[in-house]
Motif scaffolding. Structure first.
Motif, PDB file in Angstrom:
ATOM      1  N   ASP A  55       3.784   2.577   2.250  1.00 47.36           N
ATOM      2  CA  ASP A  55       3.544   2.706   3.438  1.00 47.36           C
ATOM      3  C   ASP A  55       3.865   1.427   4.028  1.00 47.36           C
ATOM      4  O   ASP A  55       4.136   1.158   5.418  1.00 47.36           O
ATOM      5  CB  ASP A  55       2.087   3.033   3.784  1.00 47.36           C
ATOM      6  CG  ASP A  55       1.717   4.466   3.272  1.00 47.36           C
ATOM      7  OD1 ASP A  55       2.848   5.394   3.628  1.00 47.36           O
ATOM      8  OD2 ASP A  55       0.935   4.932   2.456  1.00 47.36           O
TER       9      ASP A  55
ATOM     10  N   THR B  49       1.037   5.728  -0.943  1.00 46.93           N
ATOM     11  CA  THR B  49       0.441   7.160  -0.797  1.00 46.93           C
ATOM     12  C   THR B  49       1.137   8.148  -1.918  1.00 46.93           C
ATOM     13  O   THR B  49       2.400   7.949  -1.851  1.00 46.93           O
ATOM     14  CB  THR B  49       0.599   7.687   0.354  1.00 46.93           C
ATOM     15  OG1 THR B  49      -0.029   6.560   1.397  1.00 46.93           O
ATOM     16  CG2 THR B  49      -0.254   9.106   0.584  1.00 46.93           C
TER      17      THR B  49
ATOM     18  N   LEU C  25       5.657   8.672  -5.268  1.00 43.85           N
ATOM     19  CA  LEU C  25       4.978   7.452  -4.745  1.00 43.85           C
ATOM     20  C   LEU C  25       5.724   6.873  -3.281  1.00 43.85           C
ATOM     21  O   LEU C  25       6.712   6.788  -3.305  1.00 43.85           O
ATOM     22  CB  LEU C  25       4.771   6.576  -5.566  1.00 43.85           C
ATOM     23  CG  LEU C  25       3.901   5.320  -5.480  1.00 43.85           C
ATOM     24  CD1 LEU C  25       2.241   5.694  -4.847  1.00 43.85           C
ATOM     25  CD2 LEU C  25       3.961   4.239  -6.495  1.00 43.85           C
TER      26      LEU C  25
ATOM     27  N   THR D 180       0.958  -1.070   0.049  1.00 44.20           N
ATOM     28  CA  THR D 180       0.027  -0.093  -0.116  1.00 44.20           C
ATOM     29  C   THR D 180       0.938   1.218   0.202  1.00 44.20           C
ATOM     30  O   THR D 180       1.940   1.347   0.766  1.00 44.20           O
ATOM     31  CB  THR D 180      -1.096   0.058   1.153  1.00 44.20           C
ATOM     32  OG1 THR D 180      -0.051  -0.005   2.502  1.00 44.20           O
ATOM     33  CG2 THR D 180      -2.013  -1.053   1.113  1.00 44.20           C
TER      34      THR D 180
ATOM     35  N   ASP E 262       2.375  11.468  -2.247  1.00 44.19           N
ATOM     36  CA  ASP E 262       2.670  12.698  -1.603  1.00 44.19           C
ATOM     37  C   ASP E 262       2.033  14.061  -2.341  1.00 44.19           C
ATOM     38  O   ASP E 262       1.801  14.028  -3.342  1.00 44.19           O
ATOM     39  CB  ASP E 262       4.156  12.767  -1.348  1.00 44.19           C
ATOM     40  CG  ASP E 262       4.482  13.369  -0.023  1.00 44.19           C
ATOM     41  OD1 ASP E 262       3.709  14.067   0.525  1.00 44.19           O
ATOM     42  OD2 ASP E 262       5.690  13.379   0.184  1.00 44.19           O
ATOM     43  N   CYS E 263       2.314  15.091  -1.584  1.00 41.55           N
ATOM     44  CA  CYS E 263       1.579  16.202  -2.080  1.00 41.55           C
ATOM     45  C   CYS E 263       2.436  16.803  -3.382  1.00 41.55           C
ATOM     46  O   CYS E 263       2.006  17.299  -4.284  1.00 41.55           O
ATOM     47  CB  CYS E 263       1.537  17.359  -1.163  1.00 41.55           C
ATOM     48  SG  CYS E 263       2.712  17.621   0.084  1.00 41.55           S
TER      49      CYS E 263
END
Length: 79
Positions: free
Chosen positions: A21, A11, A18, A9, A13-14
């Motif tokens: 996690d 996320t 990538l 998995t 980021d802003c």
């Protein structure tokens, strides 16, 4: 060493990066990635293949997690 494809998995980021996690092993054990210390394009010299290599700290140990095209893998010892 062999390549072992795993479920991850991750996320975005802003800034669009990538960030993985959690790793999931065959028996659905979940391992949290405590820290990412380095991200670079690199080859797996032990298992073959190349892609984005994440140097991760998981349970106090350093491991490489690779993103090769759209698949995640780790290096594992041969049985």
């Amino acid at each position: 060493m062999l390549k072992k494809y795993i479920k991850v998995t991750a996320t975005f980021d802003c800034d669009g990066s990538l960030v993985p996690d959690y790793l999931f092993w065959d028996d659905n054990r979940r391992y949290k990635i405590d820290r990412i210390t380095d991200v670079r394009y690199a080859s797996s010299l032990k298992a073959g293949g190349c892609g984005i290599r994440y140097t991760c700290r998981i349970l106090g140990k350093e491991r490489y997690v690779f993103l090769e095209e759209n698949k995640w893998f780790v290096e594992v010892k041969e049985c």
